[in-house]
Design an enzyme around this catalytic site. Sequence first.
Site, mmCIF file in Angstrom:
data_model
loop_
_atom_site.group_PDB
_atom_site.id
_atom_site.type_symbol
_atom_site.label_atom_id
_atom_site.label_comp_id
_atom_site.label_asym_id
_atom_site.label_seq_id
_atom_site.Cartn_x
_atom_site.Cartn_y
_atom_site.Cartn_z
ATOM 1 N N ASP A 1 0.585 77.226 87.555
ATOM 2 C CA ASP A 1 1.796 77.963 87.182
ATOM 3 C C ASP A 1 1.679 78.225 85.681
ATOM 4 O OD1 ASP A 1 4.294 78.928 86.538
ATOM 5 O OD2 ASP A 1 5.361 77.071 86.989
ATOM 6 N N LYS B 1 3.338 84.956 77.446
ATOM 7 C CA LYS B 1 3.419 85.571 78.775
ATOM 8 C C LYS B 1 4.234 86.862 78.757
ATOM 9 C CE LYS B 1 4.795 84.239 83.500
ATOM 10 N NZ LYS B 1 5.205 83.067 84.297
ATOM 11 N N GLU C 1 5.504 83.848 91.873
ATOM 12 C CA GLU C 1 6.088 82.516 91.652
ATOM 13 C C GLU C 1 7.144 82.138 92.695
ATOM 14 O OE1 GLU C 1 5.240 82.875 86.868
ATOM 15 O OE2 GLU C 1 7.283 83.095 87.643
ATOM 16 N N ASP D 1 14.648 82.225 90.604
ATOM 17 C CA ASP D 1 13.666 81.698 89.658
ATOM 18 C C ASP D 1 13.970 82.187 88.245
ATOM 19 O OD1 ASP D 1 11.482 80.880 88.227
ATOM 20 O OD2 ASP D 1 9.974 81.766 89.553
#
Length: 586
Positions: A8, A70, A147, A169
């Site tokens: 992850d 990211k 994810e 999420d």
Amino acid sequence: MSKTIGIDLGTTNSCVSVVEGGNPVIIPNERGGRTTPSVVAFTKEGERLVGDVAVRQYVTNSARTVSSVKRHMGTDWRFTVDGKAYSAQEISAIILAKLKKDAENYLGEPVTDAVITVPAYFNDIQRQATKDAGRIAGLNVLRIINEPTSAALAYGLDNGAPQKIMVYDLGGGTFDVSIIEIGEGVIEVLATNGDNHLGGDDFDERVTGYLVDLIKKEYRIDIKRDPAAYQRVREASEQAKKELSSSETAYIMLPYLSVNGAEPVNFEYTLTRAKFNELTGDLIDRTALPVRNALTDAGIAASELGRVLLVGGSTRIPAVQEKVYQLTGIVPSKNINPDECVAQGAAAQGSTLSGGALTVYGGESGILLLDVTPLSLSIETVGGVATRLVERNTTLPVHYSQIFSTAAPYQRNVEINVLQGERPMARDNKSIGKFRLNGIKRAPAGVPQIEVTFDIDANGILTVSARDLDTGRQQSITITGNERMSDAEIEQAIRDAQQYAARDGIRRGLFEVNAEAKRTISEAQGILENGKKTMPKEEKKQIKADISELQRLIAAEKPDRMTEGDLEQLRGAVSRLKAHTGMRAG
């Protein structure tokens, strides 16, 4: 055979897992931590620091430390240090290499294969960038998976009863919501939506900005001008946010933060949960629309959900949990670890792909994972129309072909403009790649047959090809980082599609009717020319009047101001000219 790890790669923290004894387990880092901060620092001696050690020196070395990389994946962002400009892929590769090393130390053997997760709303460019980062880090990336899907997979290993679940999420930098159906041995994504620029970082920034303003008002100094002091405030803001998840107040104490004249600034403040909620309420509200859209796209009501899973550290915020309850009427489940479940699901998928042993509910030997593409894909056609080939939320992998033709007579080449987004006109979507097919056989417009094919693999990475069916000539493109669609553009694409749906319909209708009108005028003028000696005078007069009226309407068009009534008037003029020239309708 070496084991496949699941990673992850998070905005704030990253996590790595592997299947052992049929179950995914978290691999600790060298300090025993189950997650590793996604922070990279470069020392003046040329050493690269990753994780906790990079965080510890952030205040004293902020200009040479980078975090939240990211959010820059798939863009032309660069971090420059010592004269070298690092891309987001390169910085991410440094983090991935650290996780790879931790896994090798834990397992006592080399590791090469990995499954890496990405936000569901990552586009093709960002997915490819993530895969490239893995390759730079020395990893063979078997699969890129979403994810929320990975979290659902981790949940489904122990909860095999058929049900529909929502995965909410909210991580450090991105927000995704997915509606997922769990069946016997099958986990199928029904719909996904999200906001690729919303996460814990934004909550930290709100608190930081508030504290900076308080300091400026009380001490008349601007902390933003002092990088080290500003970083201390930001770290205190993040810590206060975490404390407020379990307490009504958080005490902030920053001694010797700065200097006001000759006097040291010792800042103290008690932040209440009520004030925190006030500062961040609109951020939490932004999650509502993606939730509603995902339910609508999945074709279900919130009452049909069996469970809501919370993923990502930001879901620990009490106001977030309350918002989820308001939106769904379901108390969110807390039986999975929001920081670890994504990596565990990735490890489970990696084990399945590499043929490893995995303990699955119901005694099944493996799980079939059916994911979806998050945004619609189109090509630009005549009139600037975005002709859609793949709808958003289409199950992966996708292979779809459609036949097109040339727009001009004796055209020897065509440009294929690949678009991503939900708007009907090409100019309102993002062009993510272009290529040219040459060597088309000379023929009148509409005669050549050009087959355009979209292939999206299980990673969500797109390849587009075009082939002239007559000559067999073919050209293709795999969408890469040369053309980019930013996080903000993706987010805006969905919002614009909803906000301007009615206007877009009129504009698209206008282009279609306009093209038909011009064809009709051309054919009518041909009929007049051919019948100038035999056609009755009154009939010629009527056709000429119809042509003039249609030309007047076309000249008066203002696409952004036209109403449905204006469009109907144009359609009526086309129909009258067709009727008076004896043309066939349609």
